[in-house]
Scaffold this motif. Sequence first.
Motif, PDB file in Angstrom:
ATOM      1  N   GLU A  73       0.877  -1.174   0.000  1.00  0.00           N
ATOM      2  CA  GLU A  73       0.000   0.000   0.000  1.00  0.00           C
ATOM      3  C   GLU A  73       0.910   1.218   0.000  1.00  0.00           C
ATOM      4  N   ALA A  74       0.920   1.965  -1.074  1.00  0.00           N
ATOM      5  CA  ALA A  74       1.838   3.092  -1.203  1.00  0.00           C
ATOM      6  C   ALA A  74       1.089   4.411  -1.213  1.00  0.00           C
ATOM      7  N   GLU A  75       1.775   5.409  -0.693  1.00  0.00           N
ATOM      8  CA  GLU A  75       1.257   6.767  -0.749  1.00  0.00           C
ATOM      9  C   GLU A  75       2.443   7.645  -1.113  1.00  0.00           C
ATOM     10  N   MET A  76       2.282   8.451  -2.114  1.00  0.00           N
ATOM     11  CA  MET A  76       3.385   9.258  -2.609  1.00  0.00           C
ATOM     12  C   MET A  76       3.343  10.656  -1.989  1.00  0.00           C
ATOM     13  N   GLU A  77       4.523  11.279  -1.902  1.00  0.00           N
ATOM     14  CA  GLU A  77       4.635  12.592  -1.278  1.00  0.00           C
ATOM     15  C   GLU A  77       4.197  13.725  -2.201  1.00  0.00           C
ATOM     16  N   ARG A  78       4.209  13.484  -3.480  1.00  0.00           N
ATOM     17  CA  ARG A  78       3.831  14.540  -4.433  1.00  0.00           C
ATOM     18  C   ARG A  78       2.801  14.000  -5.413  1.00  0.00           C
ATOM     19  N   MET A  79       2.196  14.916  -6.137  1.00  0.00           N
ATOM     20  CA  MET A  79       1.222  14.522  -7.163  1.00  0.00           C
ATOM     21  C   MET A  79       1.942  13.747  -8.265  1.00  0.00           C
ATOM     22  N   GLU A  80       1.202  12.863  -8.898  1.00  0.00           N
ATOM     23  CA  GLU A  80       1.747  12.085 -10.006  1.00  0.00           C
ATOM     24  C   GLU A  80       2.091  12.993 -11.182  1.00  0.00           C
ATOM     25  N   ASP A  81       2.938  12.499 -12.067  1.00  0.00           N
ATOM     26  CA  ASP A  81       3.304  13.242 -13.274  1.00  0.00           C
ATOM     27  C   ASP A  81       2.303  13.001 -14.399  1.00  0.00           C
ATOM     28  N   PHE A  82       1.719  11.806 -14.419  1.00  0.00           N
ATOM     29  CA  PHE A  82       0.738  11.449 -15.439  1.00  0.00           C
ATOM     30  C   PHE A  82      -0.318  10.538 -14.844  1.00  0.00           C
ATOM     31  N   PHE A  99      -8.583   0.529 -17.175  1.00  0.00           N
ATOM     32  CA  PHE A  99      -7.706   0.396 -16.026  1.00  0.00           C
ATOM     33  C   PHE A  99      -6.958   1.712 -15.846  1.00  0.00           C
ATOM     34  N   GLU A 100      -6.928   2.197 -14.613  1.00  0.00           N
ATOM     35  CA  GLU A 100      -6.330   3.496 -14.293  1.00  0.00           C
ATOM     36  C   GLU A 100      -4.938   3.317 -13.687  1.00  0.00           C
ATOM     37  N   TYR A 101      -4.028   4.201 -14.079  1.00  0.00           N
ATOM     38  CA  TYR A 101      -2.665   4.194 -13.557  1.00  0.00           C
ATOM     39  C   TYR A 101      -2.224   5.610 -13.242  1.00  0.00           C
ATOM     40  N   LYS A 102      -1.452   5.760 -12.171  1.00  0.00           N
ATOM     41  CA  LYS A 102      -0.799   7.021 -11.833  1.00  0.00           C
ATOM     42  C   LYS A 102       0.696   6.747 -11.922  1.00  0.00           C
ATOM     43  N   ILE A 103       1.415   7.660 -12.585  1.00  0.00           N
ATOM     44  CA  ILE A 103       2.831   7.434 -12.844  1.00  0.00           C
ATOM     45  C   ILE A 103       3.655   8.612 -12.324  1.00  0.00           C
ATOM     46  N   TRP A 104       4.727   8.276 -11.590  1.00  0.00           N
ATOM     47  CA  TRP A 104       5.696   9.242 -11.105  1.00  0.00           C
ATOM     48  C   TRP A 104       7.036   8.917 -11.738  1.00  0.00           C
ATOM     49  N   PHE A 105       7.702   9.917 -12.308  1.00  0.00           N
ATOM     50  CA  PHE A 105       9.057   9.731 -12.817  1.00  0.00           C
ATOM     51  C   PHE A 105      10.009  10.240 -11.750  1.00  0.00           C
ATOM     52  N   ASN A 106      10.904   9.377 -11.308  1.00  0.00           N
ATOM     53  CA  ASN A 106      11.808   9.681 -10.203  1.00  0.00           C
ATOM     54  C   ASN A 106      13.097  10.324 -10.695  1.00  0.00           C
ATOM     55  N   GLU A 107      13.802  11.012  -9.801  1.00  0.00           N
ATOM     56  CA  GLU A 107      15.044  11.693 -10.146  1.00  0.00           C
ATOM     57  C   GLU A 107      16.134  10.728 -10.608  1.00  0.00           C
ATOM     58  N   ASP A 108      16.094   9.490 -10.149  1.00  0.00           N
ATOM     59  CA  ASP A 108      17.111   8.518 -10.543  1.00  0.00           C
ATOM     60  C   ASP A 108      16.833   7.872 -11.901  1.00  0.00           C
ATOM     61  N   GLY A 109      15.780   8.339 -12.591  1.00  0.00           N
ATOM     62  CA  GLY A 109      15.469   7.834 -13.925  1.00  0.00           C
ATOM     63  C   GLY A 109      14.472   6.697 -13.957  1.00  0.00           C
ATOM     64  N   ASN A 121      -1.468  -3.183  -8.092  1.00  0.00           N
ATOM     65  CA  ASN A 121      -1.385  -2.218  -7.002  1.00  0.00           C
ATOM     66  C   ASN A 121      -0.210  -1.249  -7.099  1.00  0.00           C
ATOM     67  N   PHE A 122       1.028  -1.713  -6.941  1.00  0.00           N
ATOM     68  CA  PHE A 122       2.191  -0.845  -6.878  1.00  0.00           C
ATOM     69  C   PHE A 122       3.291  -1.457  -7.731  1.00  0.00           C
ATOM     70  N   GLY A 123       3.889  -0.640  -8.606  1.00  0.00           N
ATOM     71  CA  GLY A 123       4.911  -1.189  -9.481  1.00  0.00           C
ATOM     72  C   GLY A 123       6.038  -0.233  -9.759  1.00  0.00           C
ATOM     73  N   GLY A 124       7.073  -0.764 -10.349  1.00  0.00           N
ATOM     74  CA  GLY A 124       8.228   0.042 -10.694  1.00  0.00           C
ATOM     75  C   GLY A 124       8.781  -0.329 -12.057  1.00  0.00           C
ATOM     76  N   LEU A 125       9.379   0.668 -12.682  1.00  0.00           N
ATOM     77  CA  LEU A 125      10.040   0.477 -13.981  1.00  0.00           C
ATOM     78  C   LEU A 125      11.495   0.884 -13.853  1.00  0.00           C
ATOM     79  N   ASP A 126      12.375   0.150 -14.513  1.00  0.00           N
ATOM     80  CA  ASP A 126      13.785   0.513 -14.514  1.00  0.00           C
ATOM     81  C   ASP A 126      14.015   1.735 -15.410  1.00  0.00           C
ATOM     82  N   LYS A 127      15.255   2.181 -15.470  1.00  0.00           N
ATOM     83  CA  LYS A 127      15.591   3.400 -16.213  1.00  0.00           C
ATOM     84  C   LYS A 127      15.227   3.310 -17.691  1.00  0.00           C
ATOM     85  N   ASP A 128      15.494   2.160 -18.309  1.00  0.00           N
ATOM     86  CA  ASP A 128      15.215   2.018 -19.738  1.00  0.00           C
ATOM     87  C   ASP A 128      13.721   2.129 -20.027  1.00  0.00           C
TER      88      ASP A 128
END
Length: 140
Positions: A73-82, A99-109, A121-128
């Motif tokens: 269960e995640a909660e982000m500190e800022r609004m999503e980017d998309f 299906f709805e998705y909220k996406i945040w692009f992180n500083e580390d790429g 529920n909660f996922g991550g993508l690598d830099k590529d």
Amino acid sequence: MKKIYLLISLVTLFLIGCTDQVSDKKDLQMLSRVDVFPIVEGTKMEEFIIVDEKELSSIREIFGQVQWSPDVEAEMERMEDFQLTLFYTYDENMPERLFEYKIWFNEDGTATIISDVARENFGGLDKDGAGELKEILSVD
């Protein structure tokens, strides 16, 4: 006694016949459209729609790479980017599944994704993958 078995059989057949033909399992090959809502400084900007088959193919590939954690269960500190709405067409005679998705692009790429689908529920993508997705979503 035979009437009870007949009644139970009929009710069972009725319930099976009334269940939804399309499960909640997504088939990325059935992705037919993506609605994109960019978020700038906490404000939802004008939506644009992706229907180009080349871009949809790239999105299919990228979403196939997402590492999902359904029990987080995640909660982000800022609004999503998309915000994305993915449309899946399983049958021409049935409404599309959304299906709805909220996406945040992180500083580390990398990218963080929150889905409205319980088994994702909660996922991550690598830099590529994140870089390619950001490029697709930033065009328009």
